[in-house]
Design a protein around this motif. Structure first.
Motif, PDB file in Angstrom:
ATOM      1  N   THR A  14       0.838  -1.199   0.000  1.00 21.45           N
ATOM      2  CA  THR A  14       0.000   0.000   0.000  1.00 21.45           C
ATOM      3  C   THR A  14       0.877   1.256   0.000  1.00 21.45           C
ATOM      4  N   GLU A  18       3.893   6.035  -6.651  1.00 20.42           N
ATOM      5  CA  GLU A  18       3.842   5.551  -8.035  1.00 20.42           C
ATOM      6  C   GLU A  18       3.908   4.025  -8.022  1.00 20.42           C
ATOM      7  N   THR A  33       0.878   4.490 -12.316  1.00 20.62           N
ATOM      8  CA  THR A  33      -0.355   4.690 -11.575  1.00 20.62           C
ATOM      9  C   THR A  33       0.046   4.894 -10.116  1.00 20.62           C
ATOM     10  N   SER A  34      -0.885   4.741  -9.198  1.00 21.56           N
ATOM     11  CA  SER A  34      -0.527   4.893  -7.783  1.00 21.56           C
ATOM     12  C   SER A  34      -1.330   3.899  -6.974  1.00 21.56           C
ATOM     13  N   GLY A  35      -1.055   3.814  -5.692  1.00 21.47           N
ATOM     14  CA  GLY A  35      -1.815   2.912  -4.828  1.00 21.47           C
ATOM     15  C   GLY A  35      -0.976   1.770  -4.328  1.00 21.47           C
ATOM     16  N   GLY A  48      -2.835  -1.020  -8.495  1.00 16.64           N
ATOM     17  CA  GLY A  48      -3.355   0.346  -8.517  1.00 16.64           C
ATOM     18  C   GLY A  48      -4.181   0.601  -7.272  1.00 16.64           C
ATOM     19  N   ASP A  49      -5.464   0.861  -7.456  1.00 18.23           N
ATOM     20  CA  ASP A  49      -6.341   1.097  -6.315  1.00 18.23           C
ATOM     21  C   ASP A  49      -6.632  -0.233  -5.623  1.00 18.23           C
ATOM     22  N   VAL A  50      -6.033  -0.418  -4.447  1.00 18.41           N
ATOM     23  CA  VAL A  50      -6.240  -1.677  -3.719  1.00 18.41           C
ATOM     24  C   VAL A  50      -6.997  -1.417  -2.410  1.00 18.41           C
ATOM     25  N   SER A  51      -7.768  -0.319  -2.400  1.00 15.32           N
ATOM     26  CA  SER A  51      -8.464   0.052  -1.169  1.00 15.32           C
ATOM     27  C   SER A  51      -9.544  -0.963  -0.797  1.00 15.32           C
ATOM     28  N   TRP A  53      -9.105  -4.101  -0.731  1.00 19.09           N
ATOM     29  CA  TRP A  53      -8.447  -5.351  -0.345  1.00 19.09           C
ATOM     30  C   TRP A  53      -7.826  -5.211   1.044  1.00 19.09           C
TER      31      TRP A  53
END
Ligand SMILES: [Zn+2]
Length: 406
Positions: A14, A18, A33-35, A48-51, A53
């Motif tokens: 997390t 980048e 990307t980011s995350g 990328g967006d792993v919110s 998980w």
């Protein structure tokens, strides 16, 4: 509708400023990307967006850069002895002292004196340095034995190092690295041709390579060796045009080589033909530096030809560089690659040069979870902070490697 419950995975990365996917079709070459990255059962589940998980283990990238583990496309990491005395003399412009190990002959003598266990013992610390600097897969060539028994020991060392270190080793048979001084050249070519079926049958190499240059293997010898390899399932690679123009680029196309390595004297039309044939060009800026090459490769020309570039350290007795971050920095400053071009070459491009881009070299769902975390705010810093090791975490097949194992 209720919020879907978070999905739990083995490992969650997390907090990355980048994340570089380095996917094949990324329009900017590296897919910024980011995350973070979600990883389960050794494979990538999401990028990328792993919110959505959660992880049974979590690594906070703390605003750093996450990217695929580096793939080092060309090395001679297994050999005996050291050429430090020769190097120290050459940089000072004097002759090496009497008795010093000099040139390929010196390394061949030292390598032949080693059993398999000693070869492994000498190479393992170098590979640990590579892993600590973010390399998770490396190619390893034979070629300092220059006699069938000694070449076999190098292949066996490759097998043991693949099994016993944190890195994945890709084994290449390079009996045709140079001519030994104790056997007639024609006889040595025959020894190589005889050994290839045994190497292939034992599963000790994936690629067959040959050094085509003036004073090394000529076009006809190189063709016979590579064709024999193909007949036995070893995919061809070539060292070509490092010190003279050989015309081997068209031979590479003829035998459908996976990669062409060095390319110092390859012409621009030849580079374009190689690119059109889909052959990966392996670029080794640290080697040109270490040997003070009179005609260093202009990486920019490789990129302009349209070819996929693979970056490599070429760690060997003449170039003791184990750090792909330095190779990226030099590819940019010395060779004129953009940082994105160099990072792609150190990941996806290098994976392609080893026939592994379906499994490693990019961060995409389903791929093997080989990735690294750098304590840098943006990827351009890899090239900018020259000579620094910015790696804080190495993940190999979904496992966070312990620093003590490096
Ligand atoms: Zn080489």
């Amino acid at each position: 509708m209720p919020e879907p419950s978070p999905r739990e995975v083995d490992l969650l990365i997390t907090g990355a400023a980048e994340v570089l996917t380095c996917a094949a079709d990324a329009p900017d070459l590296i897919g910024v990307t980011s995350g973070g990255v979600a990883i389960d059962a050794g494979a990538i589940a999401a990028v990328g967006d792993v919110s959505a998980w959660t992880g049974r283990q979590v690594v906070d990238a703390q605003g750093g850069v996450v990217l695929p583990g580096f793939v080092d496309a060309h090395t001679h990491v297994v050999f005996g002895g050291s050429r430090v005395e020769e190097y120290a003399a050459r940089v000072a412009g004097v002759e090496p002292p009497a008795g010093a190990s000099v040139g390929i002959v010196g390394t061949t003598t030292a390598t032949r004196a080693c059993g398999v266990a000693e070869l492994v013992a000498q190479a393992a610390p170098r590979i640990a340095e590579m892993v600590a600097a973010g390399t998770t897969t490396l190619e390893s060539k034979t070629g300092y034995g220059l006699q069938p028994e000694a070449e076999l020991r190098l292949l066996e060392a490759n097998r043991l190092l693949d099994a016993g270190t944190d890195a994945e080793l890709v084994s290449t048979y390079l009996g045709a690295h140079a001519f030994p001084t104790d056997v007639a050249p024609g006889d040595y070519v025959d020894q190589i041709l005889d050994q290839i079926p045994d190497v292939a049958a034992a599963g000790l190499a994936e690629f067959c390579d040959a050094y085509c240059d003036q004073g090394y293997f000529d076009l006809d010898q190189t063709r016979r060796i590579l064709v024999r390899g193909v007949e036995h399932g070893l995919a061809p690679k070539l060292h070509l045009d490092a010190y003279s123009h050989t015309g081997a680029a068209d031979l590479a196309i003829e035998v459908d080589a996976v990669s062409v390595d060095h390319l110092n004297f390859t012409t621009e039309p030849e580079l374009r033909r190689l690119a059109e044939a889909g052959i990966v060009g392996v670029y080794m800026p640290c080697l040109d530096y270490a040997v003070a090459h009179p005609h260093p490769v202009q990486g920019r020309l490789l990129a302009e030809s349209g070819m996929e570039i693979a970056l490599a350290t070429d760690v060997c007795p003449g170039c003791m560089v184990t750090n792909m971050q330095l190779a990226i920095a030099m590819a940019c400053r010395s060779g004129g690659l953009s940082v994105a071009q160099a990072v792609r070459a150190a990941t996806f491009g290098a994976a392609r040069s080893l026939n592994r881009s379906d499994r490693i070299g990019s961060l995409e769902p389903g791929k093997q979870a080989d990735l690294i975390v750098l304590d840098l705010p943006r990827h351009e810093d890899i090239a900018y902070r020259i000579g620094r090791n910015s790696v804080t975490t190495v993940v190999k097949s979904g496992t966070v490697l312990e620093e003590t194992s490096w």
